[in-house]
Scaffold this active site. Structure first.
Site, mmCIF file in Angstrom:
data_model
loop_
_atom_site.group_PDB
_atom_site.id
_atom_site.type_symbol
_atom_site.label_atom_id
_atom_site.label_comp_id
_atom_site.label_asym_id
_atom_site.label_seq_id
_atom_site.Cartn_x
_atom_site.Cartn_y
_atom_site.Cartn_z
ATOM 1 N N GLY A 50 0.916 -6.020 -7.122
ATOM 2 C CA GLY A 50 2.177 -5.319 -8.183
ATOM 3 C C GLY A 50 1.755 -3.596 -7.025
ATOM 4 O O GLY A 50 0.937 -3.372 -6.103
ATOM 5 N N GLY A 51 2.146 -2.814 -8.077
ATOM 6 C CA GLY A 51 2.033 -1.769 -7.419
ATOM 7 C C GLY A 51 3.452 -0.925 -6.935
ATOM 8 O O GLY A 51 4.445 -2.076 -7.040
ATOM 9 N N ARG A 199 6.522 2.735 1.805
ATOM 10 C CA ARG A 199 6.438 2.032 -0.132
ATOM 11 C C ARG A 199 6.767 2.997 -0.775
ATOM 12 O O ARG A 199 7.783 2.556 -2.259
ATOM 13 C CB ARG A 199 5.146 2.320 -0.169
ATOM 14 C CG ARG A 199 4.249 0.974 0.790
ATOM 15 C CD ARG A 199 4.229 -0.409 0.318
ATOM 16 N NE ARG A 199 3.814 -0.586 -1.053
ATOM 17 C CZ ARG A 199 2.986 -1.080 -1.774
ATOM 18 N NH1 ARG A 199 1.842 -1.775 -0.238
ATOM 19 N NH2 ARG A 199 2.665 -1.576 -2.648
ATOM 20 N N HIS A 275 -9.801 -3.777 -1.177
ATOM 21 C CA HIS A 275 -8.625 -5.039 -2.492
ATOM 22 C C HIS A 275 -8.327 -6.178 -1.761
ATOM 23 O O HIS A 275 -7.401 -6.666 -1.949
ATOM 24 C CB HIS A 275 -8.062 -3.965 -3.204
ATOM 25 C CG HIS A 275 -7.288 -4.721 -4.827
ATOM 26 N ND1 HIS A 275 -7.768 -5.765 -5.436
ATOM 27 C CD2 HIS A 275 -5.646 -4.657 -5.123
ATOM 28 C CE1 HIS A 275 -7.065 -5.974 -6.237
ATOM 29 N NE2 HIS A 275 -5.763 -5.664 -5.847
#
Length: 295
Positions: A50-51, A199, A275
């Site tokens: 997500g994000g 993004r 991550h």
């Protein structure tokens, strides 16, 4: 986009050339598909995290050519993300997402597949194994949400704080996106100006913000749906857990409850990695993945 190499001898894949649209559980799903062209090739479904600006292509597009050399590879925009539908959810996100992906596989005539998922996508993969076990062969999970139970790290983690900052900002900025992306990796060189711009443009799109709000609302309404670690003992599928030692979103101490509970799980920890192990340790990740999935 995060950049990694392509497999030798495999022609480059493009966004538009692999773009497809289908449906699952009544939701329109956008996905990318590429493969070796063999009718009996094993299927690999990959589900993104997500994000801000998250999508299947932003997570796995750079490596699609590598996996497509061995697998019929399907990268799915999860509900609420990318070019998939942004419906109001009537259950927790992982259950909703798993039902949607299961429906898409039925539409595509895929009876069983390997599943690879990172963070939020890892949680959907886990729910797939719990609710649709006959459709799942092996699981490749990268710091999966819901399955991690932090033993030594305070909540919320740094990465979650940065995500909250973005979601609560009346007018999110490029700096919000940069701060979030920086929390995902150990090496800041991965957070380029080009990536931030890409993004950010995706994240501030009104439809994308609606999707994020509806996913967040479902998480808040059904919090127990995110506690997948409570059911980890029921997952008998062969599972490879991968984690970055320096993960600041789902820290590596969260891996050990799942590792102990799942009957057929093994864990690989990447040093000097955050991550996104499939980004920072792309070549090693691919070798591990292919070895595990073809074993």
């Amino acid at each position: 986009m995060w950049v990694e190499g392509s497999a030798v001898g495999v022609p480059p894949v493009t966004y538009e050339g692999t773009s497809r649209v289908g449906r699952g559980a009544g939701v329109g799903l956008h996905y990318h598909e590429a493969g070796p062209g063999e009718p009996d090739a094993p299927v690999l479904v990959m589900l993104h995290g997500g994000g801000p600006g998250a999508s299947a292509w932003s997570a796995y597009g750079a490596g699609l050519g590598s996996f497509a050399a061995r697998f019929r590879t399907i990268l799915v925009d999860q509900p609420g993300f990318g070019r998939s539908g942004k419906p109001e959810l009537d259950k927790d996100f992982f259950s909703f997402g798993a039902d949607a992906v299961a429906g898409l596989l039925d539409e595509l005539g895929v009876e069983k597949a390997h599943f690879a998922g990172a963070s939020l996508g890892g949680g959907t993969c886990v729910r797939m194994a719990l609710d649709h076990p006959d459709k799942v062969d092996r699981l490749l999970l990268t710091a999966p949400a819901g399955l991690a139970l932090n033993l030594f790290t305070a909540e919320p983690t740094e990465g979650v704080k940065r995500l909250i900052d973005f979601n609560l900002a009346p007018e999110p900025t490029r700096q919000h996106v940069r701060a979030f992306l920086a929390s995902l990796v150990h090496d800041p060189e991965f957070v380029t100006d080009e990536l931030v711009e890409e993004r950010y443009a995706q994240a501030v799109d009104l439809e994308a913000r609606l999707g994020a709000q509806r996913v967040g609302a479902a998480m808040a309404k059904w919090p127990q749906g995110a506690m997948l670690w409570r059911e980890a003992h029921r997952i008998a599928h062969p599972t490879l857990l991968t984690w970055g030692r320096e993960d600041r979103v789902n820290p590596v101490d969260g891996a050990f409850v799942a590792l102990k509970a799942m009957p057929d799980a093994r864990l690989h920890v990447f040093p000097r990695c955050g991550h996104l192990a499939y980004v920072e340790k792309a070549a090693e990740y691919r070798r591990l993945a292919v070895d595990f999935l073809t074993r």
